[in-house]
Scaffold this motif. Structure first.
Motif, PDB file in Angstrom:
ATOM      1  N   LEU A  25      12.191  -5.036  -5.241  1.00  0.00           N
ATOM      2  CA  LEU A  25      10.784  -4.279  -5.179  1.00  0.00           C
ATOM      3  C   LEU A  25      10.886  -3.108  -5.933  1.00  0.00           C
ATOM      4  O   LEU A  25      11.645  -2.148  -5.609  1.00  0.00           O
ATOM      5  N   SER A  27       7.371   0.278  -6.829  1.00  0.00           N
ATOM      6  CA  SER A  27       6.032   0.812  -6.662  1.00  0.00           C
ATOM      7  C   SER A  27       5.816   1.748  -7.324  1.00  0.00           C
ATOM      8  O   SER A  27       7.082   2.520  -7.629  1.00  0.00           O
ATOM      9  N   THR A  29       2.926   4.986  -8.190  1.00  0.00           N
ATOM     10  CA  THR A  29       1.467   4.839  -8.232  1.00  0.00           C
ATOM     11  C   THR A  29       1.521   6.232  -8.947  1.00  0.00           C
ATOM     12  O   THR A  29       1.959   6.920  -9.056  1.00  0.00           O
ATOM     13  N   ARG A  44       0.998   0.478   4.252  1.00  0.00           N
ATOM     14  CA  ARG A  44       2.088  -0.209   3.114  1.00  0.00           C
ATOM     15  C   ARG A  44       3.136   0.779   2.877  1.00  0.00           C
ATOM     16  O   ARG A  44       3.694   1.816   3.617  1.00  0.00           O
ATOM     17  N   PHE A  46       5.535   1.825   0.670  1.00  0.00           N
ATOM     18  CA  PHE A  46       5.740   2.372   0.189  1.00  0.00           C
ATOM     19  C   PHE A  46       5.594   3.780   0.803  1.00  0.00           C
ATOM     20  O   PHE A  46       6.055   4.558   0.656  1.00  0.00           O
ATOM     21  N   PRO A 122       6.995  -6.421   2.476  1.00  0.00           N
ATOM     22  CA  PRO A 122       5.874  -6.022   2.574  1.00  0.00           C
ATOM     23  C   PRO A 122       4.321  -6.504   2.588  1.00  0.00           C
ATOM     24  O   PRO A 122       4.084  -7.321   1.724  1.00  0.00           O
ATOM     25  N   GLU A 124       1.804  -6.606   1.329  1.00  0.00           N
ATOM     26  CA  GLU A 124       0.353  -6.579   0.045  1.00  0.00           C
ATOM     27  C   GLU A 124       1.305  -8.042  -0.958  1.00  0.00           C
ATOM     28  O   GLU A 124       0.252  -7.946  -2.214  1.00  0.00           O
ATOM     29  N   ARG A 187       3.212  -9.919  -8.117  1.00  0.00           N
ATOM     30  CA  ARG A 187       2.749  -8.386  -9.339  1.00  0.00           C
ATOM     31  C   ARG A 187       1.610  -8.038  -8.242  1.00  0.00           C
ATOM     32  O   ARG A 187       0.742  -9.619  -8.248  1.00  0.00           O
ATOM     33  N   THR A 198      -2.237   2.223  -7.638  1.00  0.00           N
ATOM     34  CA  THR A 198      -0.713   1.733  -7.126  1.00  0.00           C
ATOM     35  C   THR A 198      -0.431   0.138  -8.246  1.00  0.00           C
ATOM     36  O   THR A 198      -1.723  -0.659  -7.792  1.00  0.00           O
ATOM     37  N   THR A 200       2.293  -2.516  -7.588  1.00  0.00           N
ATOM     38  CA  THR A 200       3.382  -2.853  -6.506  1.00  0.00           C
ATOM     39  C   THR A 200       4.385  -4.043  -7.050  1.00  0.00           C
ATOM     40  O   THR A 200       3.440  -5.121  -7.157  1.00  0.00           O
ATOM     41  N   GLU A 201       5.557  -4.438  -7.231  1.00  0.00           N
ATOM     42  CA  GLU A 201       6.028  -6.082  -7.782  1.00  0.00           C
ATOM     43  C   GLU A 201       7.234  -6.606  -7.596  1.00  0.00           C
ATOM     44  O   GLU A 201       8.523  -5.062  -6.805  1.00  0.00           O
TER      45      GLU A 201
END
Length: 566
Positions: A25, A27, A29, A44, A46, A122, A124, A187, A198, A200-201
Protein backbone atom coordinates in the motif's frame (compact mmCIF):
# COMPACT_ATOMS: atom_id res chain seq x y z
CA UNK A 1 -14.83 -2.07 -23.57
CA UNK A 2 -16.86 -1.89 -20.38
CA UNK A 3 -19.44 0.87 -20.35
CA UNK A 4 -20.77 3.02 -17.53
CA UNK A 5 -23.50 0.54 -16.44
CA UNK A 6 -20.89 -2.22 -16.02
CA UNK A 7 -18.59 0.10 -14.04
CA UNK A 8 -21.46 1.15 -11.77
CA UNK A 9 -22.24 -2.53 -11.15
CA UNK A 10 -18.58 -3.28 -10.33
CA UNK A 11 -18.34 -0.42 -7.83
CA UNK A 12 -21.68 -1.28 -6.26
CA UNK A 13 -21.04 -5.03 -5.87
CA UNK A 14 -17.49 -4.68 -4.53
CA UNK A 15 -17.30 -6.43 -1.13
CA UNK A 16 -14.01 -6.38 0.76
CA UNK A 17 -15.31 -8.89 3.35
CA UNK A 18 -15.10 -11.62 0.69
CA UNK A 19 -11.50 -10.90 -0.30
CA UNK A 20 -8.35 -12.86 0.42
CA UNK A 21 -5.23 -11.02 -0.75
CA UNK A 22 -1.92 -9.47 0.18
CA UNK A 23 -0.59 -6.24 -1.29
CA UNK A 24 1.67 -3.31 -0.75
CA UNK A 25 0.00 0.00 0.00
CA UNK A 26 1.46 3.34 -1.02
CA UNK A 27 0.28 6.92 -0.62
CA UNK A 28 1.72 10.16 -1.91
CA UNK A 29 0.49 13.64 -1.10
CA UNK A 30 1.73 17.11 -1.92
CA UNK A 31 1.43 18.31 1.65
CA UNK A 32 1.24 17.23 5.23
CA UNK A 33 -2.33 16.29 6.21
CA UNK A 34 -4.10 19.55 6.93
CA UNK A 35 -5.90 20.05 10.26
CA UNK A 36 -9.10 21.23 8.55
CA UNK A 37 -10.37 18.85 5.90
CA UNK A 38 -13.81 17.67 4.87
CA UNK A 39 -15.36 14.76 6.73
CA UNK A 40 -14.44 12.43 3.87
CA UNK A 41 -10.80 13.55 3.86
CA UNK A 42 -10.50 13.25 7.63
CA UNK A 43 -11.28 9.54 7.31
CA UNK A 44 -8.15 8.60 5.36
CA UNK A 45 -5.72 5.93 6.43
CA UNK A 46 -2.62 8.01 5.70
CA UNK A 47 -3.62 10.63 8.28
CA UNK A 48 -2.75 8.07 10.97
CA UNK A 49 0.47 7.09 9.18
CA UNK A 50 2.74 10.14 8.73
CA UNK A 51 4.61 10.00 5.42
CA UNK A 52 8.31 10.47 4.80
CA UNK A 53 9.13 13.81 3.17
CA UNK A 54 10.75 13.42 -0.24
CA UNK A 55 13.22 15.70 -2.06
CA UNK A 56 10.39 16.99 -4.27
CA UNK A 57 8.49 18.16 -1.20
CA UNK A 58 5.85 15.42 -1.29
CA UNK A 59 5.13 12.97 1.52
CA UNK A 60 5.15 9.24 0.84
CA UNK A 61 3.81 6.49 3.12
CA UNK A 62 4.07 2.73 2.61
CA UNK A 63 2.50 -0.29 4.21
CA UNK A 64 1.91 -4.03 3.87
CA UNK A 65 -1.75 -5.14 3.75
CA UNK A 66 -3.18 -8.61 4.34
CA UNK A 67 -6.92 -9.37 3.99
CA UNK A 68 -8.43 -12.71 5.03
CA UNK A 69 -11.85 -14.36 5.18
CA UNK A 70 -14.47 -13.18 7.64
CA UNK A 71 -13.69 -9.47 7.39
CA UNK A 72 -10.16 -9.83 8.82
CA UNK A 73 -7.31 -7.58 7.76
CA UNK A 74 -3.98 -6.24 8.98
CA UNK A 75 -1.95 -3.24 7.81
CA UNK A 76 1.67 -2.80 8.89
CA UNK A 77 3.55 0.46 8.27
CA UNK A 78 6.85 1.92 9.33
CA UNK A 79 6.87 5.09 11.41
CA UNK A 80 9.32 7.65 9.96
CA UNK A 81 12.32 8.31 12.18
CA UNK A 82 12.08 5.15 14.29
CA UNK A 83 14.19 2.83 12.14
CA UNK A 84 13.62 -0.92 11.78
CA UNK A 85 11.95 -1.14 15.20
CA UNK A 86 9.38 1.48 14.29
CA UNK A 87 6.79 -0.87 12.83
CA UNK A 88 3.17 -0.01 13.65
CA UNK A 89 0.02 -1.92 12.79
CA UNK A 90 -3.75 -1.74 12.70
CA UNK A 91 -6.49 -4.04 11.51
CA UNK A 92 -9.63 -6.01 12.27
CA UNK A 93 -9.70 -9.46 13.84
CA UNK A 94 -13.18 -10.14 12.47
CA UNK A 95 -14.94 -8.72 15.53
CA UNK A 96 -13.25 -5.47 16.44
CA UNK A 97 -10.91 -2.94 14.93
CA UNK A 98 -7.58 -2.45 16.67
CA UNK A 99 -4.38 -0.39 16.39
CA UNK A 100 -0.87 -0.58 17.84
CA UNK A 101 2.00 1.92 17.86
CA UNK A 102 5.54 1.74 19.28
CA UNK A 103 5.74 3.28 22.76
CA UNK A 104 8.12 5.93 21.40
CA UNK A 105 5.32 7.46 19.36
CA UNK A 106 3.47 8.49 22.52
CA UNK A 107 -0.24 8.87 23.14
CA UNK A 108 -3.00 6.36 22.42
CA UNK A 109 -2.93 5.14 18.81
CA UNK A 110 -5.92 6.15 16.69
CA UNK A 111 -8.21 3.34 15.63
CA UNK A 112 -8.60 2.49 11.93
CA UNK A 113 -11.01 4.53 9.87
CA UNK A 114 -14.61 3.73 10.77
CA UNK A 115 -17.27 3.52 8.06
CA UNK A 116 -20.72 3.16 9.60
CA UNK A 117 -20.07 0.72 12.43
CA UNK A 118 -17.36 -1.28 10.66
CA UNK A 119 -13.58 -0.91 10.48
CA UNK A 120 -12.70 -1.72 6.84
CA UNK A 121 -9.24 -1.68 5.27
CA UNK A 122 -8.32 1.71 3.71
CA UNK A 123 -11.80 2.83 2.60
CA UNK A 124 -10.64 5.08 -0.23
CA UNK A 125 -9.73 1.87 -2.10
CA UNK A 126 -11.93 -0.82 -0.55
CA UNK A 127 -15.24 1.06 -0.20
CA UNK A 128 -15.60 2.29 -3.81
CA UNK A 129 -19.40 2.61 -3.74
CA UNK A 130 -18.81 6.08 -2.27
CA UNK A 131 -18.15 7.22 -5.86
CA UNK A 132 -21.74 6.39 -6.82
CA UNK A 133 -23.17 9.39 -4.98
CA UNK A 134 -21.85 12.92 -5.32
CA UNK A 135 -19.80 12.28 -8.49
CA UNK A 136 -20.25 12.21 -12.25
CA UNK A 137 -18.35 9.24 -13.68
CA UNK A 138 -16.63 8.99 -17.07
CA UNK A 139 -15.19 5.70 -18.37
CA UNK A 140 -11.74 6.33 -19.86
CA UNK A 141 -10.90 2.82 -21.05
CA UNK A 142 -9.12 -0.42 -20.09
CA UNK A 143 -5.78 -0.33 -18.24
CA UNK A 144 -3.45 -2.78 -16.52
CA UNK A 145 -2.40 -2.02 -12.94
CA UNK A 146 -0.10 -4.28 -10.87
CA UNK A 147 -0.65 -7.02 -13.43
CA UNK A 148 -4.44 -6.96 -13.13
CA UNK A 149 -7.07 -5.95 -15.69
CA UNK A 150 -8.72 -2.72 -14.69
CA UNK A 151 -10.92 0.09 -16.02
CA UNK A 152 -9.81 3.71 -15.83
CA UNK A 153 -12.59 6.02 -14.63
CA UNK A 154 -12.65 9.77 -13.97
CA UNK A 155 -14.95 11.20 -11.28
CA UNK A 156 -15.91 14.87 -10.98
CA UNK A 157 -17.78 16.09 -7.86
CA UNK A 158 -21.42 16.95 -8.45
CA UNK A 159 -24.04 18.42 -6.17
CA UNK A 160 -26.76 15.96 -5.27
CA UNK A 161 -28.22 14.48 -2.09
CA UNK A 162 -24.91 12.75 -1.28
CA UNK A 163 -22.51 15.25 -2.80
CA UNK A 164 -23.91 18.60 -1.68
CA UNK A 165 -20.74 19.31 0.29
CA UNK A 166 -18.41 18.86 -2.68
CA UNK A 167 -17.20 22.45 -2.43
CA UNK A 168 -15.42 21.52 0.82
CA UNK A 169 -13.18 18.96 -0.90
CA UNK A 170 -9.54 19.78 -1.61
CA UNK A 171 -9.74 18.18 -5.08
CA UNK A 172 -11.83 18.78 -8.19
CA UNK A 173 -11.15 15.50 -10.02
CA UNK A 174 -10.45 11.87 -9.19
CA UNK A 175 -9.00 9.27 -11.53
CA UNK A 176 -9.28 5.65 -10.40
CA UNK A 177 -8.40 2.20 -11.71
CA UNK A 178 -11.31 -0.18 -10.97
CA UNK A 179 -10.34 -3.84 -10.76
CA UNK A 180 -12.30 -5.49 -13.58
CA UNK A 181 -13.01 -8.58 -11.44
CA UNK A 182 -13.22 -7.41 -7.82
CA UNK A 183 -14.54 -3.86 -8.17
CA UNK A 184 -12.04 -2.48 -5.64
CA UNK A 185 -9.83 0.45 -6.58
CA UNK A 186 -6.24 -0.46 -7.45
CA UNK A 187 -5.30 3.22 -7.71
CA UNK A 188 -6.91 6.53 -6.79
CA UNK A 189 -5.45 9.89 -7.82
CA UNK A 190 -6.98 13.14 -6.56
CA UNK A 191 -6.04 16.40 -8.28
CA UNK A 192 -6.93 20.07 -8.04
CA UNK A 193 -6.39 22.30 -11.05
CA UNK A 194 -4.38 19.50 -12.62
CA UNK A 195 -1.96 19.31 -9.66
CA UNK A 196 -1.63 16.20 -7.48
CA UNK A 197 -3.34 16.31 -4.11
CA UNK A 198 -3.19 12.64 -3.08
CA UNK A 199 -2.32 9.34 -4.72
CA UNK A 200 -3.26 6.03 -3.04
CA UNK A 201 -2.48 2.71 -4.71
CA UNK A 202 -1.95 -1.01 -4.22
CA UNK A 203 1.31 -2.66 -5.27
CA UNK A 204 2.36 -6.33 -5.66
CA UNK A 205 -1.16 -7.78 -5.33
CA UNK A 206 -1.33 -11.53 -4.61
CA UNK A 207 -4.69 -13.30 -4.52
CA UNK A 208 -5.43 -16.04 -1.97
CA UNK A 209 -2.03 -16.08 -0.21
CA UNK A 210 -1.66 -18.97 2.31
CA UNK A 211 -1.05 -16.63 5.25
CA UNK A 212 -4.50 -15.05 4.78
CA UNK A 213 -6.14 -18.28 5.97
CA UNK A 214 -4.41 -18.08 9.39
CA UNK A 215 -6.63 -16.16 11.90
CA UNK A 216 -3.60 -15.66 14.15
CA UNK A 217 -2.12 -13.24 11.60
CA UNK A 218 -4.91 -10.77 12.41
CA UNK A 219 -4.70 -10.96 16.21
CA UNK A 220 -3.85 -7.56 17.73
CA UNK A 221 -0.48 -7.31 19.54
CA UNK A 222 -0.51 -7.00 23.34
CA UNK A 223 -1.27 -3.49 24.47
CA UNK A 224 -3.25 -2.58 21.36
CA UNK A 225 -6.03 -0.04 21.37
CA UNK A 226 -9.17 -2.02 20.59
CA UNK A 227 -12.44 -0.65 19.27
CA UNK A 228 -15.89 -1.70 20.36
CA UNK A 229 -17.58 -4.76 18.91
CA UNK A 230 -18.99 -3.80 15.55
CA UNK A 231 -22.44 -2.47 16.30
CA UNK A 232 -23.92 0.50 18.10
CA UNK A 233 -22.35 1.63 21.37
CA UNK A 234 -23.81 4.10 23.81
CA UNK A 235 -20.99 5.46 25.94
CA UNK A 236 -18.31 8.11 25.98
CA UNK A 237 -18.31 11.93 26.10
CA UNK A 238 -20.25 12.25 22.84
CA UNK A 239 -23.11 10.12 24.14
CA UNK A 240 -23.07 11.98 27.46
CA UNK A 241 -23.56 15.27 25.63
CA UNK A 242 -26.25 13.74 23.44
CA UNK A 243 -27.99 12.40 26.54
CA UNK A 244 -28.09 15.87 28.09
CA UNK A 245 -29.42 17.42 24.88
CA UNK A 246 -32.00 14.64 24.51
CA UNK A 247 -33.23 15.25 28.04
CA UNK A 248 -33.78 18.91 27.17
CA UNK A 249 -35.64 18.05 23.99
CA UNK A 250 -37.81 15.59 25.87
CA UNK A 251 -38.77 18.25 28.39
CA UNK A 252 -39.46 20.73 25.59
CA UNK A 253 -41.66 18.23 23.72
CA UNK A 254 -43.82 17.64 26.78
CA UNK A 255 -44.41 21.38 27.14
CA UNK A 256 -44.79 22.33 23.47
CA UNK A 257 -48.19 22.21 21.79
CA UNK A 258 -49.00 20.29 18.62
CA UNK A 259 -46.26 17.72 18.92
CA UNK A 260 -45.44 15.44 16.02
CA UNK A 261 -48.35 13.05 15.59
CA UNK A 262 -50.33 14.41 18.56
CA UNK A 263 -53.82 15.22 17.35
CA UNK A 264 -56.48 17.23 19.08
CA UNK A 265 -58.60 15.58 21.76
CA UNK A 266 -61.51 14.88 19.39
CA UNK A 267 -59.39 14.08 16.33
CA UNK A 268 -59.51 10.56 14.96
CA UNK A 269 -56.12 8.79 14.70
CA UNK A 270 -54.58 8.80 11.24
CA UNK A 271 -54.57 5.39 9.58
CA UNK A 272 -51.40 3.97 8.08
CA UNK A 273 -52.18 2.88 4.50
CA UNK A 274 -51.31 -0.63 3.44
CA UNK A 275 -48.47 -1.01 0.95
CA UNK A 276 -49.46 -1.80 -2.61
CA UNK A 277 -47.75 -3.79 -3.98
CA UNK A 278 -46.58 -5.84 -1.02
CA UNK A 279 -42.87 -5.48 -0.13
CA UNK A 280 -40.42 -8.11 -1.35
CA UNK A 281 -39.50 -11.01 0.91
CA UNK A 282 -35.93 -12.26 1.52
CA UNK A 283 -36.55 -15.08 -0.97
CA UNK A 284 -36.72 -12.42 -3.69
CA UNK A 285 -33.10 -11.56 -2.99
CA UNK A 286 -31.37 -11.74 -6.36
CA UNK A 287 -29.19 -8.66 -7.08
CA UNK A 288 -30.74 -6.02 -9.34
CA UNK A 289 -29.47 -5.78 -12.94
CA UNK A 290 -26.93 -3.14 -13.93
CA UNK A 291 -29.59 -1.08 -15.72
CA UNK A 292 -31.43 -0.56 -12.42
CA UNK A 293 -28.20 0.51 -10.69
CA UNK A 294 -27.60 2.98 -13.51
CA UNK A 295 -31.11 4.41 -13.03
CA UNK A 296 -30.33 5.07 -9.38
CA UNK A 297 -26.96 6.63 -10.23
CA UNK A 298 -28.53 8.96 -12.81
CA UNK A 299 -31.24 10.09 -10.43
CA UNK A 300 -28.67 12.48 -8.93
CA UNK A 301 -28.27 14.36 -12.20
CA UNK A 302 -30.00 17.77 -12.48
CA UNK A 303 -33.41 17.74 -14.18
CA UNK A 304 -36.84 19.33 -13.99
CA UNK A 305 -39.33 17.53 -11.80
CA UNK A 306 -42.69 18.16 -10.19
CA UNK A 307 -44.49 15.82 -7.81
CA UNK A 308 -47.00 15.58 -5.01
CA UNK A 309 -45.40 13.84 -2.03
CA UNK A 310 -47.07 12.24 0.98
CA UNK A 311 -45.51 10.76 4.07
CA UNK A 312 -46.96 8.76 6.95
CA UNK A 313 -44.88 8.31 10.10
CA UNK A 314 -45.75 6.10 13.07
CA UNK A 315 -43.33 7.40 15.72
CA UNK A 316 -44.33 4.75 18.25
CA UNK A 317 -43.59 1.88 15.85
CA UNK A 318 -40.34 3.57 14.81
CA UNK A 319 -39.11 3.75 18.41
CA UNK A 320 -40.17 0.22 19.36
CA UNK A 321 -37.04 -1.61 18.14
CA UNK A 322 -34.56 0.88 19.68
CA UNK A 323 -32.04 -1.09 21.81
CA UNK A 324 -32.44 -0.86 25.56
CA UNK A 325 -28.83 0.28 25.78
CA UNK A 326 -29.85 3.40 23.87
CA UNK A 327 -32.71 4.11 26.24
CA UNK A 328 -30.51 3.65 29.31
CA UNK A 329 -27.48 5.56 28.00
CA UNK A 330 -26.12 8.31 30.25
CA UNK A 331 -28.72 9.46 32.77
CA UNK A 332 -31.67 8.30 30.72
CA UNK A 333 -32.17 11.48 28.71
CA UNK A 334 -32.31 9.54 25.43
CA UNK A 335 -34.99 7.24 26.78
CA UNK A 336 -36.85 10.24 28.16
CA UNK A 337 -36.83 11.81 24.69
CA UNK A 338 -38.23 8.64 23.10
CA UNK A 339 -40.99 8.44 25.71
CA UNK A 340 -41.90 12.10 25.13
CA UNK A 341 -42.01 11.56 21.37
CA UNK A 342 -44.23 8.48 21.50
CA UNK A 343 -46.62 9.29 24.36
CA UNK A 344 -50.15 9.42 22.94
CA UNK A 345 -48.84 9.48 19.40
CA UNK A 346 -50.99 8.98 16.31
CA UNK A 347 -49.67 8.40 12.83
CA UNK A 348 -48.40 11.72 11.48
CA UNK A 349 -49.09 12.60 7.83
CA UNK A 350 -47.30 15.18 5.68
CA UNK A 351 -48.38 16.36 2.22
CA UNK A 352 -46.39 18.66 -0.04
CA UNK A 353 -45.92 19.81 -3.60
CA UNK A 354 -42.30 19.52 -4.79
CA UNK A 355 -40.78 21.38 -7.75
CA UNK A 356 -37.06 21.00 -8.42
CA UNK A 357 -34.66 22.00 -11.19
CA UNK A 358 -31.33 21.32 -9.50
CA UNK A 359 -29.66 20.87 -6.10
CA UNK A 360 -30.18 24.55 -5.19
CA UNK A 361 -33.26 25.40 -7.29
CA UNK A 362 -36.38 23.97 -5.71
CA UNK A 363 -39.64 24.80 -4.00
CA UNK A 364 -41.50 22.70 -1.43
CA UNK A 365 -45.01 23.84 -0.46
CA UNK A 366 -46.62 21.92 2.41
CA UNK A 367 -50.37 21.57 2.44
CA UNK A 368 -50.34 19.42 5.58
CA UNK A 369 -47.72 19.10 8.34
CA UNK A 370 -48.06 17.42 11.74
CA UNK A 371 -46.89 20.49 13.67
CA UNK A 372 -47.86 24.14 13.37
CA UNK A 373 -44.31 25.23 14.26
CA UNK A 374 -42.88 23.69 11.06
CA UNK A 375 -42.30 25.71 7.90
CA UNK A 376 -45.04 25.88 5.29
CA UNK A 377 -42.73 26.64 2.35
CA UNK A 378 -39.06 26.01 1.62
CA UNK A 379 -37.72 27.57 -1.59
CA UNK A 380 -34.33 28.30 -3.14
CA UNK A 381 -33.59 30.08 -6.46
CA UNK A 382 -29.87 29.31 -6.62
CA UNK A 383 -28.85 32.44 -4.73
CA UNK A 384 -31.14 32.75 -1.71
CA UNK A 385 -33.23 30.35 0.34
CA UNK A 386 -36.54 31.15 2.06
CA UNK A 387 -38.25 29.21 4.84
CA UNK A 388 -41.74 30.48 5.58
CA UNK A 389 -43.11 29.92 9.09
CA UNK A 390 -46.31 30.84 10.90
CA UNK A 391 -45.48 34.46 11.68
CA UNK A 392 -42.08 35.10 10.10
CA UNK A 393 -39.81 34.15 7.20
CA UNK A 394 -36.17 33.07 7.50
CA UNK A 395 -33.86 34.11 4.66
CA UNK A 396 -30.34 32.83 4.01
CA UNK A 397 -27.86 31.84 1.31
CA UNK A 398 -28.63 29.07 -1.19
CA UNK A 399 -28.41 25.58 0.28
CA UNK A 400 -29.44 22.03 -0.71
CA UNK A 401 -32.88 20.76 0.26
CA UNK A 402 -32.44 18.88 3.53
CA UNK A 403 -36.01 17.65 3.99
CA UNK A 404 -36.44 13.88 3.69
CA UNK A 405 -38.65 14.46 0.66
CA UNK A 406 -35.44 15.26 -1.26
CA UNK A 407 -34.60 11.57 -1.06
CA UNK A 408 -37.65 10.89 -3.23
CA UNK A 409 -36.37 13.09 -6.05
CA UNK A 410 -32.78 11.82 -5.76
CA UNK A 411 -32.37 8.10 -5.04
CA UNK A 412 -28.64 7.61 -5.71
CA UNK A 413 -28.14 7.18 -1.94
CA UNK A 414 -29.73 3.72 -2.29
CA UNK A 415 -26.50 2.58 -3.97
CA UNK A 416 -24.84 2.77 -0.54
CA UNK A 417 -27.17 0.04 0.70
CA UNK A 418 -27.57 -3.59 -0.35
CA UNK A 419 -30.36 -3.96 -2.91
CA UNK A 420 -32.16 -6.99 -4.27
CA UNK A 421 -35.04 -7.58 -6.63
CA UNK A 422 -35.55 -5.16 -9.48
CA UNK A 423 -38.56 -6.89 -11.09
CA UNK A 424 -40.61 -4.77 -13.49
CA UNK A 425 -44.10 -3.62 -12.55
CA UNK A 426 -46.52 -0.78 -13.22
CA UNK A 427 -46.94 1.71 -10.38
CA UNK A 428 -49.54 4.48 -10.68
CA UNK A 429 -49.53 4.10 -14.43
CA UNK A 430 -45.74 4.29 -14.79
CA UNK A 431 -43.19 1.53 -15.47
CA UNK A 432 -41.20 0.90 -12.30
CA UNK A 433 -38.83 -1.49 -10.51
CA UNK A 434 -39.37 -2.92 -7.03
CA UNK A 435 -36.40 -3.30 -4.67
CA UNK A 436 -35.64 -4.66 -1.20
CA UNK A 437 -33.17 -2.59 0.84
CA UNK A 438 -30.84 -4.08 3.49
CA UNK A 439 -27.58 -2.96 5.18
CA UNK A 440 -24.22 -3.29 3.49
CA UNK A 441 -21.85 -6.00 4.83
CA UNK A 442 -20.49 -4.83 8.14
CA UNK A 443 -23.31 -2.31 8.42
CA UNK A 444 -26.06 -2.06 10.99
CA UNK A 445 -29.78 -2.70 11.26
CA UNK A 446 -30.28 0.90 12.42
CA UNK A 447 -29.17 3.73 10.15
CA UNK A 448 -29.29 7.50 10.09
CA UNK A 449 -30.90 9.23 7.14
CA UNK A 450 -34.13 8.57 5.28
CA UNK A 451 -34.16 4.93 6.41
CA UNK A 452 -34.27 4.42 10.15
CA UNK A 453 -34.32 0.62 10.15
CA UNK A 454 -33.87 -2.31 7.81
CA UNK A 455 -35.11 -4.13 5.85
CA UNK A 456 -37.11 -1.67 3.78
CA UNK A 457 -38.64 -1.49 0.33
CA UNK A 458 -38.44 0.95 -2.56
CA UNK A 459 -40.22 1.39 -5.87
CA UNK A 460 -38.05 3.16 -8.45
CA UNK A 461 -39.48 4.96 -11.43
CA UNK A 462 -38.04 3.23 -14.51
CA UNK A 463 -39.34 4.91 -17.66
CA UNK A 464 -37.47 5.29 -20.91
CA UNK A 465 -33.74 5.85 -20.46
CA UNK A 466 -34.09 9.55 -21.26
CA UNK A 467 -36.47 9.95 -18.33
CA UNK A 468 -33.75 9.04 -15.78
CA UNK A 469 -34.38 7.37 -12.40
CA UNK A 470 -36.32 8.39 -9.34
CA UNK A 471 -37.52 6.68 -6.21
CA UNK A 472 -41.29 6.95 -6.11
CA UNK A 473 -42.10 5.29 -2.85
CA UNK A 474 -40.41 4.09 0.30
CA UNK A 475 -42.52 1.65 2.30
CA UNK A 476 -41.81 0.51 5.83
CA UNK A 477 -39.94 -2.67 6.79
CA UNK A 478 -41.84 -5.64 5.31
CA UNK A 479 -42.31 -7.54 8.54
CA UNK A 480 -44.21 -4.62 10.09
CA UNK A 481 -46.33 -3.88 7.06
CA UNK A 482 -47.95 -7.28 7.22
CA UNK A 483 -49.28 -6.30 10.64
CA UNK A 484 -50.43 -2.87 9.41
CA UNK A 485 -47.96 -1.26 11.82
CA UNK A 486 -45.84 0.63 9.31
CA UNK A 487 -43.21 2.93 10.72
CA UNK A 488 -42.56 5.09 7.71
CA UNK A 489 -44.39 5.26 4.37
CA UNK A 490 -43.56 7.80 1.70
CA UNK A 491 -45.16 8.24 -1.71
CA UNK A 492 -44.87 10.65 -4.61
CA UNK A 493 -47.13 11.39 -7.53
CA UNK A 494 -46.24 11.50 -11.22
CA UNK A 495 -43.38 13.81 -12.09
CA UNK A 496 -43.37 16.28 -14.95
CA UNK A 497 -40.66 17.52 -17.31
CA UNK A 498 -40.63 21.14 -18.42
CA UNK A 499 -38.36 24.13 -18.07
CA UNK A 500 -38.69 25.94 -14.76
CA UNK A 501 -38.62 29.73 -14.51
CA UNK A 502 -36.46 31.27 -11.74
CA UNK A 503 -39.56 33.02 -10.33
CA UNK A 504 -41.06 29.62 -9.48
CA UNK A 505 -38.37 29.11 -6.86
CA UNK A 506 -38.60 32.50 -5.16
CA UNK A 507 -40.74 33.59 -2.25
CA UNK A 508 -42.18 37.09 -2.44
CA UNK A 509 -42.43 38.21 1.19
CA UNK A 510 -45.48 40.50 1.75
CA UNK A 511 -44.73 43.94 3.24
CA UNK A 512 -44.85 43.93 7.01
CA UNK A 513 -43.85 40.26 7.34
CA UNK A 514 -41.15 39.75 9.91
CA UNK A 515 -37.98 38.35 8.34
CA UNK A 516 -35.10 36.66 10.16
CA UNK A 517 -31.63 36.26 8.71
CA UNK A 518 -30.27 32.72 8.92
CA UNK A 519 -27.18 32.40 11.16
CA UNK A 520 -26.09 28.84 10.39
CA UNK A 521 -26.43 27.89 14.07
CA UNK A 522 -29.02 25.09 14.16
CA UNK A 523 -30.26 25.85 17.68
CA UNK A 524 -30.35 29.63 17.22
CA UNK A 525 -32.18 29.33 13.90
CA UNK A 526 -34.67 26.83 15.32
CA UNK A 527 -35.71 29.03 18.25
CA UNK A 528 -35.73 32.15 16.06
CA UNK A 529 -38.80 30.91 14.19
CA UNK A 530 -40.73 29.40 17.11
CA UNK A 531 -44.09 31.21 17.39
CA UNK A 532 -45.84 32.68 20.40
CA UNK A 533 -44.80 33.04 24.02
CA UNK A 534 -42.92 29.76 24.07
CA UNK A 535 -40.81 30.98 21.16
CA UNK A 536 -39.99 34.13 23.09
CA UNK A 537 -38.99 32.04 26.11
CA UNK A 538 -36.88 29.71 23.98
CA UNK A 539 -35.03 32.62 22.37
CA UNK A 540 -34.33 34.12 25.78
CA UNK A 541 -32.97 30.78 26.97
CA UNK A 542 -30.75 30.46 23.89
CA UNK A 543 -29.36 33.94 24.46
CA UNK A 544 -28.66 33.04 28.08
CA UNK A 545 -26.72 29.97 26.98
CA UNK A 546 -24.67 32.07 24.54
CA UNK A 547 -23.81 34.54 27.30
CA UNK A 548 -22.94 31.91 29.85
CA UNK A 549 -19.45 30.41 29.96
CA UNK A 550 -20.83 27.28 31.60
CA UNK A 551 -23.18 26.05 28.87
CA UNK A 552 -24.07 22.91 30.82
CA UNK A 553 -25.17 24.93 33.84
CA UNK A 554 -27.31 27.12 31.63
CA UNK A 555 -28.87 24.08 29.99
CA UNK A 556 -29.70 22.56 33.38
CA UNK A 557 -31.27 25.82 34.51
CA UNK A 558 -33.35 25.86 31.33
CA UNK A 559 -34.48 22.29 31.97
CA UNK A 560 -35.46 23.15 35.54
CA UNK A 561 -37.61 25.99 34.22
CA UNK A 562 -39.33 23.67 31.77
CA UNK A 563 -40.00 21.08 34.45
CA UNK A 564 -41.66 23.69 36.62
CA UNK A 565 -39.09 23.58 39.43
CA UNK A 566 -38.95 27.38 39.43
Amino acid sequence: MAGLPEVIGLLYRSDWTRLSLSAGLRSETDREPLPRLSREERSRWFRAWPGQRQDNGRYVGRGALLIGPGGRWRLECSVPGLGAEGEAAEGNDGERGWSWRPPEVGGPPPLPVKVGVAYPPPPELFCPSGLLGGFTLEVLGPVTVVGRDAIAVAAAPRRDVLGSGSAERSYDRIEVAVDAELGILLRRIETSGGELVTLTELTDVTMNPPEAADPARFTPPPGSHRGETEGATFSGPGWAAADLAAGGLGALLRHAPHLLGHGAADEQPEAMPSPDPAPLEPADGSPPPDEVLELLYRSGEPRNLGATARRWLDVFAMAAPVPEGFRAAGRGGLGDLLDAMTRGTNVARTEARLRVSGPDRYRLDFSRRPRRIDSTTIACDGERRWRVFQDRTMVGPAAPLRDDIAFLADSCWLLRRRLSGGAELTYRGRPARQLRVTPVPGGTEVALGPLMTFPAGAIVDAPHRRDRGRRDRLPAPPDLLRRRHARDLVGAGRHQHRARRPDEFRVHVPPGTRTVEETGNLIADAVAVMPGAKGTAARAAAEAVNRTAGAVSAARSFLDDLRGHR
